[in-house]
Design a protein around this motif. Structure first.
Motif, PDB file in Angstrom:
ATOM      1  N   GLN A 159      76.404  24.402  22.800  1.00  0.00           N
ATOM      2  CA  GLN A 159      76.427  25.656  23.546  1.00  0.00           C
ATOM      3  C   GLN A 159      77.828  25.984  24.053  1.00  0.00           C
ATOM      4  OE1 GLN A 159      73.469  24.873  26.520  1.00  0.00           O
ATOM      5  NE2 GLN A 159      71.766  25.028  25.082  1.00  0.00           N
ATOM      6  N   LEU A 160      78.536  24.957  24.535  1.00  0.00           N
ATOM      7  CA  LEU A 160      79.895  25.190  25.028  1.00  0.00           C
ATOM      8  C   LEU A 160      80.826  25.597  23.888  1.00  0.00           C
ATOM      9  CD1 LEU A 160      80.273  22.210  27.523  1.00  0.00           C
ATOM     10  CD2 LEU A 160      79.985  24.623  28.091  1.00  0.00           C
ATOM     11  N   ASN A 161      80.666  24.967  22.741  1.00  0.00           N
ATOM     12  CA  ASN A 161      81.483  25.349  21.581  1.00  0.00           C
ATOM     13  C   ASN A 161      81.265  26.805  21.217  1.00  0.00           C
ATOM     14  OD1 ASN A 161      82.554  22.783  21.391  1.00  0.00           O
ATOM     15  ND2 ASN A 161      81.268  22.143  19.674  1.00  0.00           N
ATOM     16  N   ALA A 162      79.998  27.246  21.255  1.00  0.00           N
ATOM     17  CA  ALA A 162      79.682  28.620  20.896  1.00  0.00           C
ATOM     18  C   ALA A 162      80.299  29.601  21.896  1.00  0.00           C
ATOM     19  CB  ALA A 162      78.168  28.813  20.837  1.00  0.00           C
ATOM     20  N   VAL A 163      80.219  29.280  23.182  1.00  0.00           N
ATOM     21  CA  VAL A 163      80.781  30.168  24.211  1.00  0.00           C
ATOM     22  C   VAL A 163      82.293  30.248  24.078  1.00  0.00           C
ATOM     23  CG1 VAL A 163      81.148  30.434  26.698  1.00  0.00           C
ATOM     24  CG2 VAL A 163      78.887  29.845  25.826  1.00  0.00           C
ATOM     25  N   MET A 164      82.942  29.095  23.890  1.00  0.00           N
ATOM     26  CA  MET A 164      84.397  29.102  23.763  1.00  0.00           C
ATOM     27  C   MET A 164      84.839  29.841  22.505  1.00  0.00           C
ATOM     28  SD  MET A 164      85.665  27.734  26.434  1.00  0.00           S
ATOM     29  CE  MET A 164      87.364  27.664  25.856  1.00  0.00           C
ATOM     30  N   ALA A 165      84.070  29.701  21.423  1.00  0.00           N
ATOM     31  CA  ALA A 165      84.421  30.412  20.187  1.00  0.00           C
ATOM     32  C   ALA A 165      84.338  31.921  20.394  1.00  0.00           C
ATOM     33  CB  ALA A 165      83.489  29.977  19.055  1.00  0.00           C
ATOM     34  N   ARG A 166      83.291  32.370  21.102  1.00  0.00           N
ATOM     35  CA  ARG A 166      83.174  33.816  21.387  1.00  0.00           C
ATOM     36  C   ARG A 166      84.323  34.289  22.263  1.00  0.00           C
ATOM     37  NH1 ARG A 166      77.665  32.581  22.111  1.00  0.00           N
ATOM     38  NH2 ARG A 166      77.876  32.704  24.388  1.00  0.00           N
ATOM     39  N   HIS A 167      84.689  33.478  23.244  1.00  0.00           N
ATOM     40  CA  HIS A 167      85.777  33.866  24.145  1.00  0.00           C
ATOM     41  C   HIS A 167      87.089  33.992  23.376  1.00  0.00           C
ATOM     42  CE1 HIS A 167      88.198  34.103  27.782  1.00  0.00           C
ATOM     43  NE2 HIS A 167      88.946  33.107  27.328  1.00  0.00           N
ATOM     44  N   ARG A 168      87.367  33.018  22.536  1.00  0.00           N
ATOM     45  CA  ARG A 168      88.621  33.066  21.781  1.00  0.00           C
ATOM     46  C   ARG A 168      88.615  34.231  20.790  1.00  0.00           C
ATOM     47  NH1 ARG A 168      87.879  27.135  21.596  1.00  0.00           N
ATOM     48  NH2 ARG A 168      89.347  26.218  23.094  1.00  0.00           N
ATOM     49  N   LEU A 169      87.460  34.510  20.182  1.00  0.00           N
ATOM     50  CA  LEU A 169      87.380  35.610  19.229  1.00  0.00           C
ATOM     51  C   LEU A 169      87.603  36.944  19.918  1.00  0.00           C
ATOM     52  CD1 LEU A 169      86.822  36.412  16.295  1.00  0.00           C
ATOM     53  CD2 LEU A 169      84.388  36.567  16.886  1.00  0.00           C
ATOM     54  N   SER A 170      87.036  37.093  21.121  1.00  0.00           N
ATOM     55  CA  SER A 170      87.203  38.358  21.839  1.00  0.00           C
ATOM     56  C   SER A 170      88.621  38.538  22.364  1.00  0.00           C
ATOM     57  CB  SER A 170      86.206  38.432  23.012  1.00  0.00           C
ATOM     58  OG  SER A 170      86.514  37.458  23.999  1.00  0.00           O
ATOM     59  N   ASN A 171      89.377  37.427  22.428  1.00  0.00           N
ATOM     60  CA  ASN A 171      90.742  37.503  22.948  1.00  0.00           C
ATOM     61  C   ASN A 171      91.774  37.132  21.890  1.00  0.00           C
ATOM     62  OD1 ASN A 171      90.611  37.947  26.088  1.00  0.00           O
ATOM     63  ND2 ASN A 171      88.966  36.507  25.601  1.00  0.00           N
ATOM     64  N   VAL A 172      91.395  37.326  20.633  1.00  0.00           N
ATOM     65  CA  VAL A 172      92.307  36.920  19.565  1.00  0.00           C
ATOM     66  C   VAL A 172      93.642  37.643  19.669  1.00  0.00           C
ATOM     67  CG1 VAL A 172      91.422  38.626  17.920  1.00  0.00           C
ATOM     68  CG2 VAL A 172      92.492  36.516  17.082  1.00  0.00           C
ATOM     69  N   GLU A 173      93.612  38.887  20.146  1.00  0.00           N
ATOM     70  CA  GLU A 173      94.867  39.630  20.286  1.00  0.00           C
ATOM     71  C   GLU A 173      95.714  39.123  21.447  1.00  0.00           C
ATOM     72  OE1 GLU A 173      95.998  41.821  18.254  1.00  0.00           O
ATOM     73  OE2 GLU A 173      94.235  41.854  16.966  1.00  0.00           O
ATOM     74  N   LEU A 174      95.077  38.296  22.301  1.00  0.00           N
ATOM     75  CA  LEU A 174      95.817  37.763  23.453  1.00  0.00           C
ATOM     76  C   LEU A 174      96.295  36.328  23.213  1.00  0.00           C
ATOM     77  CD1 LEU A 174      93.659  39.067  26.429  1.00  0.00           C
ATOM     78  CD2 LEU A 174      96.009  39.706  25.889  1.00  0.00           C
ATOM     79  N   SER A 175      96.106  35.834  22.026  1.00  0.00           N
ATOM     80  CA  SER A 175      96.609  34.494  21.746  1.00  0.00           C
ATOM     81  C   SER A 175      98.133  34.508  21.773  1.00  0.00           C
ATOM     82  CB  SER A 175      96.117  34.015  20.379  1.00  0.00           C
ATOM     83  OG  SER A 175      96.746  34.747  19.347  1.00  0.00           O
ATOM     84  N   LEU A 176      98.701  33.390  22.202  1.00  0.00           N
ATOM     85  CA  LEU A 176     100.162  33.333  22.272  1.00  0.00           C
ATOM     86  C   LEU A 176     100.793  33.547  20.907  1.00  0.00           C
ATOM     87  CD1 LEU A 176     100.813  30.389  24.756  1.00  0.00           C
ATOM     88  CD2 LEU A 176     100.754  32.846  25.210  1.00  0.00           C
ATOM     89  N   ALA A 177     100.140  33.036  19.877  1.00  0.00           N
ATOM     90  CA  ALA A 177     100.686  33.202  18.531  1.00  0.00           C
ATOM     91  C   ALA A 177     100.815  34.667  18.154  1.00  0.00           C
ATOM     92  CB  ALA A 177      99.795  32.480  17.521  1.00  0.00           C
ATOM     93  N   THR A 178      99.884  35.473  18.677  1.00  0.00           N
ATOM     94  CA  THR A 178      99.932  36.914  18.374  1.00  0.00           C
ATOM     95  C   THR A 178     100.906  37.636  19.292  1.00  0.00           C
ATOM     96  OG1 THR A 178      97.650  36.897  17.586  1.00  0.00           O
ATOM     97  CG2 THR A 178      98.563  39.028  18.229  1.00  0.00           C
ATOM     98  N   MET A 179     100.788  37.377  20.599  1.00  0.00           N
ATOM     99  CA  MET A 179     101.617  38.113  21.557  1.00  0.00           C
ATOM    100  C   MET A 179     103.104  37.808  21.409  1.00  0.00           C
ATOM    101  SD  MET A 179      99.485  38.373  25.135  1.00  0.00           S
ATOM    102  CE  MET A 179      99.230  36.628  25.319  1.00  0.00           C
ATOM    103  N   LEU A 180     103.439  36.596  20.963  1.00  0.00           N
ATOM    104  CA  LEU A 180     104.842  36.209  20.891  1.00  0.00           C
ATOM    105  C   LEU A 180     105.468  36.449  19.521  1.00  0.00           C
ATOM    106  CD1 LEU A 180     104.826  32.926  23.012  1.00  0.00           C
ATOM    107  CD2 LEU A 180     105.235  35.289  23.743  1.00  0.00           C
ATOM    108  N   LEU A 181     104.749  37.145  18.658  1.00  0.00           N
ATOM    109  CA  LEU A 181     105.387  37.544  17.399  1.00  0.00           C
ATOM    110  C   LEU A 181     106.571  38.450  17.704  1.00  0.00           C
ATOM    111  CD1 LEU A 181     102.277  38.323  15.142  1.00  0.00           C
ATOM    112  CD2 LEU A 181     103.917  36.437  14.866  1.00  0.00           C
ATOM    113  N   PRO A 182     107.708  38.234  17.078  1.00  0.00           N
ATOM    114  CA  PRO A 182     108.900  39.047  17.390  1.00  0.00           C
ATOM    115  C   PRO A 182     108.637  40.547  17.320  1.00  0.00           C
ATOM    116  CG  PRO A 182     109.510  37.193  16.035  1.00  0.00           C
ATOM    117  CD  PRO A 182     108.020  37.177  16.100  1.00  0.00           C
ATOM    118  N   GLU A 183     107.878  40.999  16.298  1.00  0.00           N
ATOM    119  CA  GLU A 183     107.624  42.438  16.187  1.00  0.00           C
ATOM    120  C   GLU A 183     106.766  42.973  17.327  1.00  0.00           C
ATOM    121  OE1 GLU A 183     105.159  40.341  12.906  1.00  0.00           O
ATOM    122  OE2 GLU A 183     107.112  40.141  13.902  1.00  0.00           O
ATOM    123  N   ASN A 184     105.964  42.089  17.986  1.00  0.00           N
ATOM    124  CA  ASN A 184     105.152  42.539  19.112  1.00  0.00           C
ATOM    125  C   ASN A 184     105.940  42.536  20.423  1.00  0.00           C
ATOM    126  OD1 ASN A 184     102.879  42.991  17.559  1.00  0.00           O
ATOM    127  ND2 ASN A 184     102.042  40.934  17.911  1.00  0.00           N
TER     128      ASN A 184
END
Length: 323
Positions: A159-184
């Protein structure tokens, strides 16, 4: 009768003594041997479990045996079995049988407990490695009365894995890998978009905490019920069950706090870039980096990046709270 004749002297009753019944003494000896031997043997059988549980098992067995053997003795006497110590011997045999039977049952139960504890080790090790065993694997492990505990732990992990997966999916645009892209980071528009997304992340964190608290609350109730329904020889306590769910609570709190710190650091980086928008540029392909016009600006940017990397590691560690 002549006046000189004397009356015969009365018998000296004080000097008479009752004959000793050797059969009665033998009966008492056998009774005491049965009682003492059964208590000593029973104590030897259960002493390890007494130390483990901190309770006086043999005292309880002896008390029950005394009650039932006295009751049996009274019934036998009532039906006239008084001769040759039949009632006493039968009661003593009953006493010894009750003490030894209960001690042997408990001893066998100890073996069952030890086997169950040994069988849960591979499952616990898998959980500690971050893996998620299946319910079928738990049932196949033959963990006895500990199986309900392990099933709750596995279900909790799922259950915890499922909740964390949903949280990360809903915040995929807020991942550091995305936000810290030079073009962003290079344009004011994209930096503004990042700020908007960070502002909306608070709601996502509240949802995450609420869902996980509900899951943990249900798990606590299940585990408390298991403690009540499981034999005391397994040594399960409410405190032990809390040791399963409390680390998850602490881990979630740490994860949320670290995510907030990450976003605060990203906001600080975005402000730094806004304040120095004319002092850096986006490099040309293929190496599209942010190019700063002096070393001081680059050092400041690197310091922000280092703090973000540190927070990312902390978030990863916090997410490893194992149920």
């Amino acid at each position: 009768m002549s006046p000189n004749s004397a009356d015969p002297a009365p018998p000296d009753l004080t000097s008479a003594s009752a004959p000793v019944d050797p059969h009665r003494e033998r009966t008492l000896f056998i009774v005491w041997v049965l009682v003492i031997a059964s208590v000593l043997i029973g104590n030897w059988l259960v002493r390890d479990l007494e130390k483990r549980l901190g309770i006086d098992l043999i005292g309880g067995f002896t008390g029950q045996a005394i009650l039932w053997s006295l009751l049996l003795y009274g019934v036998l006497r009532l039906f006239g079995l008084r001769r040759r110590g039949i009632a006493a011997l039968t009661a003593a045999i009953a006493f010894a049988g009750i003490v030894l039977t209960q001690s042997i049952v408990v001893r066998l139960g100890m073996h069952e407990v030890d086997q169950a504890r040994a069988n849960i080790v591979p499952i616990v090790d898998a959980l500690n490695r971050g893996e998620t065993p299946t319910e079928a694997q738990v049932k196949a492990a033959h963990t006895g009365a500990l199986e309900p505990v392990m099933l709750v732990r596995v279900q909790l992990r799922q259950q915890l894995n499922a909740v964390m997966a949903r949280h990360r999916l809903s915040n995929v645009e807020l991942s550091l890998a995305t936000m810290l892209l030079p073009e962003n980071l290079a344009t004011a528009d994209r930096r503004a978009t990042a700020r908007t997304r960070i502002a909306g992340a608070a709601q996502s964190r509240e949802t995450l905490e609420r869902e996980i608290n509900l899951i943990l609350g249900r798990a606590d109730l299940q585990l408390e019920g298991i403690v009540v329904s499981t034999s005391r020889r397994y040594g399960l306590t409410t405190a032990m069950m809390r040791d399963i769910t409390d680390p998850v609570r602490h881990g979630v709190a740490a994860y949320v706090a670290t995510e907030q710190a990450q976003h605060a650091e990203v906001l600080a980086l975005l402000k730094f870039l806004d304040d120095n928008a004319a002092r850096f540029r986006l490099g040309k392909p293929p190496d599209r980096r942010l190019e700063f016009f002096n070393e001081a600006l680059l050092s400041t940017f690197d310091a922000h990046a280092a703090r973000l990397n540190m927070l990312a590691r902390q978030a990863g560690a916090a997410a490893q709270g194992q149920p």
